[in-house]
Scaffold this motif. Structure first.
Motif, short mmCIF file in Angstrom:
data_model
loop_
_atom_site.label_atom_id
_atom_site.label_comp_id
_atom_site.label_asym_id
_atom_site.label_seq_id
_atom_site.Cartn_x
_atom_site.Cartn_y
_atom_site.Cartn_z
N VAL A 5 0.64 -1.05 -0.10
CA VAL A 5 0.15 0.14 0.09
C VAL A 5 1.08 0.98 0.09
N GLU A 6 0.64 1.89 -0.98
CA GLU A 6 1.52 3.32 -1.08
C GLU A 6 0.78 4.54 -0.70
N SER A 7 1.57 5.50 -0.19
CA SER A 7 1.09 6.68 0.30
C SER A 7 2.02 7.88 0.10
N GLY A 8 1.54 9.16 0.15
CA GLY A 8 2.25 9.96 0.23
C GLY A 8 2.61 10.93 -1.09
N LEU A 20 7.39 9.33 -0.61
CA LEU A 20 6.35 7.98 -0.70
C LEU A 20 6.79 7.10 0.20
N SER A 21 5.58 6.40 0.67
CA SER A 21 5.92 5.15 1.50
C SER A 21 5.13 4.13 1.11
N CYS A 22 5.59 2.73 1.20
CA CYS A 22 5.09 1.51 0.78
C CYS A 22 5.12 0.78 2.11
N THR A 80 8.21 -1.10 6.17
CA THR A 80 7.75 -0.07 5.26
C THR A 80 9.05 0.12 4.35
N TYR A 82 10.63 3.68 1.79
CA TYR A 82 10.11 4.80 1.63
C TYR A 82 11.06 5.18 0.37
N THR A 119 0.16 5.58 -6.44
CA THR A 119 0.12 6.86 -5.87
C THR A 119 0.45 8.11 -6.60
#
Length: 125
Positions: A5-8, A20-22, A80, A82, A119
């Motif tokens: 799940v990616e975010s950022g 970005l984070s995964c 995680t 990054y 993302t």
């Protein structure tokens, strides 16, 4: 199975930074995925390799287009990965995908087993 799940992602001006984070749902290890990485896909273009890292973190490989600007890292306690992106350019605009694969060569070739949902990163000029 490994879920990523990616975010950022977001909108930033040229010259700015994003991280970005995964996050992996299961512990990625040499059993499931000894390497992880980031890919990106801009509108109308094919998905391209950005950077890869081995599970140990000892080996990294960057695309020439991001060398010196992007940095990949891992936080094992949080499972995680990054991607720190600095000095962003409009041509960095794309959907960024996290990936995991059995070996570094698989990431470099794009033959990965697990993909995140992506993302969006948009860099304005």
């Amino acid at each position: 199975q490994v879920q990523l799940v990616e975010s950022g992602g977001g909108l930033v001006q040229a010259g700015g930074s994003l991280r970005l984070s995964c996050a992996a749902s299961a512990r990625t290890s040499s059993t499931y995925a000894d390497a992880m990485g980031w890919f990106r896909q801009a509108p109308g273009k094919e998905r391209e390799f950005v950077v890869a890292i081995t599970w140990s973190g000892e080996t990294t490989n960057y695309a020439d287009s991001v060398k010196g600007r992007f940095t990949i890292s891992r936080e094992y306690a949080k499972n995680t990965m990054y991607l720190q992106m600095n000095s962003l350019k409009p041509e960095d605009t794309a959907v960024y995908y996290c990936a995991a694969a059995p070996a570094l060569i698989n990431v470099l070739r794009g033959t990965v087993d697990y993909w995140g949902q992506g993302t969006q990163v948009t860099v304005s000029s």
